[in-house]
Design a protein around this motif. Sequence first.
Motif, PDB file in Angstrom:
ATOM      1  N   ILE A   1      -3.634  10.527 -11.193  1.00  0.00           N
ATOM      2  CA  ILE A   1      -4.712  10.904 -10.290  1.00  0.00           C
ATOM      3  C   ILE A   1      -5.623  11.881 -11.025  1.00  0.00           C
ATOM      4  CG2 ILE A   1      -5.310  12.053  -8.124  1.00  0.00           C
ATOM      5  CD1 ILE A   1      -2.609  11.098  -7.027  1.00  0.00           C
ATOM      6  N   SER A   2      -6.864  11.469 -11.244  1.00  0.00           N
ATOM      7  CA  SER A   2      -7.826  12.309 -11.952  1.00  0.00           C
ATOM      8  C   SER A   2      -8.443  13.338 -11.017  1.00  0.00           C
ATOM      9  CB  SER A   2      -8.914  11.448 -12.581  1.00  0.00           C
ATOM     10  OG  SER A   2      -9.897  12.241 -13.185  1.00  0.00           O
ATOM     11  N   CYS A   3      -8.825  12.919  -9.826  1.00  0.00           N
ATOM     12  CA  CYS A   3      -9.343  13.843  -8.814  1.00  0.00           C
ATOM     13  C   CYS A   3      -9.148  13.220  -7.443  1.00  0.00           C
ATOM     14  CB  CYS A   3     -10.818  14.184  -9.058  1.00  0.00           C
ATOM     15  SG  CYS A   3     -11.957  12.794  -8.903  1.00  0.00           S
ATOM     16  N   ALA A   4      -9.122  14.048  -6.418  1.00  0.00           N
ATOM     17  CA  ALA A   4      -8.906  13.563  -5.052  1.00  0.00           C
ATOM     18  C   ALA A   4      -9.610  14.489  -4.076  1.00  0.00           C
ATOM     19  CB  ALA A   4      -7.414  13.491  -4.729  1.00  0.00           C
ATOM     20  N   SER A   5     -10.035  13.924  -2.944  1.00  0.00           N
ATOM     21  CA  SER A   5     -10.728  14.731  -1.935  1.00  0.00           C
ATOM     22  C   SER A   5      -9.748  15.458  -1.024  1.00  0.00           C
ATOM     23  CB  SER A   5     -11.673  13.856  -1.107  1.00  0.00           C
ATOM     24  OG  SER A   5     -10.971  12.764  -0.522  1.00  0.00           O
TER      25      SER A   5
ATOM     26  N   GLY B   1     -11.026   2.872 -14.253  1.00  0.00           N
ATOM     27  CA  GLY B   1     -10.372   3.566 -13.159  1.00  0.00           C
ATOM     28  C   GLY B   1     -10.503   2.822 -11.844  1.00  0.00           C
ATOM     29  N   ILE B   2      -9.769   3.286 -10.869  1.00  0.00           N
ATOM     30  CA  ILE B   2      -9.733   2.675  -9.542  1.00  0.00           C
ATOM     31  C   ILE B   2      -9.847   3.785  -8.510  1.00  0.00           C
ATOM     32  CG2 ILE B   2      -8.319   1.364  -7.897  1.00  0.00           C
ATOM     33  CD1 ILE B   2      -6.833   0.212 -10.371  1.00  0.00           C
ATOM     34  N   ILE B   3     -10.693   3.597  -7.505  1.00  0.00           N
ATOM     35  CA  ILE B   3     -10.764   4.549  -6.400  1.00  0.00           C
ATOM     36  C   ILE B   3      -9.989   3.972  -5.219  1.00  0.00           C
ATOM     37  CG2 ILE B   3     -12.279   5.640  -4.695  1.00  0.00           C
ATOM     38  CD1 ILE B   3     -14.314   6.051  -6.878  1.00  0.00           C
ATOM     39  N   VAL B   4      -9.035   4.743  -4.721  1.00  0.00           N
ATOM     40  CA  VAL B   4      -8.236   4.322  -3.569  1.00  0.00           C
ATOM     41  C   VAL B   4      -8.607   5.178  -2.361  1.00  0.00           C
ATOM     42  CG1 VAL B   4      -6.315   3.459  -4.962  1.00  0.00           C
ATOM     43  CG2 VAL B   4      -6.329   5.851  -4.233  1.00  0.00           C
ATOM     44  N   ASP B   5      -8.443   4.594  -1.179  1.00  0.00           N
ATOM     45  CA  ASP B   5      -8.815   5.262   0.073  1.00  0.00           C
ATOM     46  C   ASP B   5      -7.642   5.163   1.039  1.00  0.00           C
ATOM     47  OD1 ASP B   5      -9.911   5.974   2.600  1.00  0.00           O
ATOM     48  OD2 ASP B   5     -11.917   5.436   1.910  1.00  0.00           O
ATOM     49  N   SER B   6      -7.077   6.323   1.407  1.00  0.00           N
ATOM     50  CA  SER B   6      -5.913   6.331   2.290  1.00  0.00           C
ATOM     51  C   SER B   6      -6.278   6.092   3.748  1.00  0.00           C
ATOM     52  CB  SER B   6      -5.177   7.666   2.158  1.00  0.00           C
ATOM     53  OG  SER B   6      -6.006   8.743   2.578  1.00  0.00           O
TER      54      SER B   6
ATOM     55  N   PHE C   1      -3.023  14.161  -2.744  1.00  0.00           N
ATOM     56  CA  PHE C   1      -2.719  12.730  -2.839  1.00  0.00           C
ATOM     57  C   PHE C   1      -1.514  12.570  -3.752  1.00  0.00           C
ATOM     58  CE2 PHE C   1      -5.601   9.332  -1.352  1.00  0.00           C
ATOM     59  CZ  PHE C   1      -4.850   8.215  -1.667  1.00  0.00           C
ATOM     60  N   SER C   2      -0.600  11.660  -3.410  1.00  0.00           N
ATOM     61  CA  SER C   2       0.550  11.412  -4.271  1.00  0.00           C
ATOM     62  C   SER C   2       0.354  10.125  -5.062  1.00  0.00           C
ATOM     63  CB  SER C   2       1.835  11.309  -3.436  1.00  0.00           C
ATOM     64  OG  SER C   2       1.868  10.090  -2.723  1.00  0.00           O
ATOM     65  N   LEU C   3       0.993  10.069  -6.232  1.00  0.00           N
ATOM     66  CA  LEU C   3       0.923   8.860  -7.049  1.00  0.00           C
ATOM     67  C   LEU C   3       1.574   7.674  -6.347  1.00  0.00           C
ATOM     68  CD1 LEU C   3       1.574   9.604 -10.839  1.00  0.00           C
ATOM     69  CD2 LEU C   3      -0.382   8.443  -9.792  1.00  0.00           C
ATOM     70  N   ASP C   4       2.653   7.933  -5.613  1.00  0.00           N
ATOM     71  CA  ASP C   4       3.322   6.851  -4.884  1.00  0.00           C
ATOM     72  C   ASP C   4       2.391   6.234  -3.856  1.00  0.00           C
ATOM     73  OD1 ASP C   4       5.655   7.148  -6.298  1.00  0.00           O
ATOM     74  OD2 ASP C   4       6.635   8.428  -4.803  1.00  0.00           O
ATOM     75  N   GLU C   5       1.627   7.095  -3.167  1.00  0.00           N
ATOM     76  CA  GLU C   5       0.680   6.589  -2.167  1.00  0.00           C
ATOM     77  C   GLU C   5      -0.406   5.764  -2.837  1.00  0.00           C
ATOM     78  OE1 GLU C   5      -2.055   8.329   1.535  1.00  0.00           O
ATOM     79  OE2 GLU C   5      -1.195   9.701   0.055  1.00  0.00           O
ATOM     80  N   ALA C   6      -0.914   6.237  -3.969  1.00  0.00           N
ATOM     81  CA  ALA C   6      -1.942   5.502  -4.705  1.00  0.00           C
ATOM     82  C   ALA C   6      -1.409   4.154  -5.174  1.00  0.00           C
ATOM     83  CB  ALA C   6      -2.427   6.324  -5.886  1.00  0.00           C
ATOM     84  N   TYR C   7      -0.187   4.166  -5.706  1.00  0.00           N
ATOM     85  CA  TYR C   7       0.426   2.924  -6.192  1.00  0.00           C
ATOM     86  C   TYR C   7       0.562   1.908  -5.053  1.00  0.00           C
ATOM     87  CZ  TYR C   7       3.906  -0.283  -8.133  1.00  0.00           C
ATOM     88  OH  TYR C   7       4.578  -1.413  -8.537  1.00  0.00           O
TER      89      TYR C   7
END
Length: 266
Positions: free
Chosen positions: A80-84, A126-131, A87-93
Motif C-alpha cells: 500500500i503506497s498511500c490510502a485515504s 499500480g492499482i487503486i482499490v475502493d473499500s 487500509f490492510s493488505l489483506d483487504e486490498a488483496y
Amino acid sequence: MQKRIAVVFDSAGTLLHMYRVAKDIVTGNIITGVESTALVAQRKGRALIVLHTEPAVILSVDRSMRVIDFIDDHGIAIDISCASIPFSLDEAYDIIKDSDIRVGDILQVVDVVKFHCPNIFYVAAGIIVDSNDHSVPYVLSTGGRLFHDTKETIDKLKARGIDIYIASGDSRRNLRQLAGCIDVPMERVYDIATTREKARIILDLKEKYDWVLMVGDGLNDILALRAADIGVVTLQQGDDRPEKLQSSADMIIMDISEVIGIVDSI
C-alpha cells in the motif's frame, strides 16, 4: 558551530518529472496527467496498491490473464503506497481477487507512458482499490525522469555537508535506481512510505539533526511538511497543486535548485 541539517525529498514530482496515466475501469477511458494520490483522496476508503514487478514481467504474460492470477502465479509482492483511511493488505488483496481486471488493463496504461516518454527513467504500475463498493476503479502507470537540475542540486547540498534522504511511496526497486543516479546511500532511502510514515521519519530525524527540511509535491507529503522544521512544496512538476497542500508548507518553490538558498539561509 555548524548546524547539522538533513533534507528529505519525495521522489515523484520532486526529484523526478512524472508522466502519469490512469484507466477508468468502468468507462474504459484513458486519463492522462493524473496524480495518483489525488485519485485516492477523491473518496474515503481508497488505497493505491503498488505491484513489485518489472514491466517486462507483465509483458511476458497473456493480456487476458486476470491480475489476481498474475499476482499469485508469479509471486508478485504488493504494498500500500498511500490510502485515504487505514487500509490492510489483506483487504486490498481481497478486492483485487474479486475484481475482473486483466493484465491488458495495466499494459494499456504502461504502453501510453512508454509511448509518450521514450527516454523514461523508470515505469511503474499500480492499482487503486475502493473499500466502499469493494471495487477497482482505476489502474495506472507512472514514468519518471530526473529534472534537469536534480543531480546538480543534490551535489551542491552534499558539498555543504547536508545529509540527503528520500522518503517516497514508490517501490525500493525504482528508488534504488534513483538513489544510485544521485548517489544517496540506500540506508537513507525509505520506500513505500505512507503519509503517516513520512511524518514519523521526519520526527525521528529531528532527534538527530538541528534542522530537518521536507521537500515534496503531493498530498501524501502534508503531514511530513507540517512536522519538518521547514516544509517546502515544489511546483516544478507544472500541474496545479491543491490549496490544502500549499497551505501546509512554510515555503513554496518553482525549482528544486531553490532548496540550496533555503539551506544557506539557516
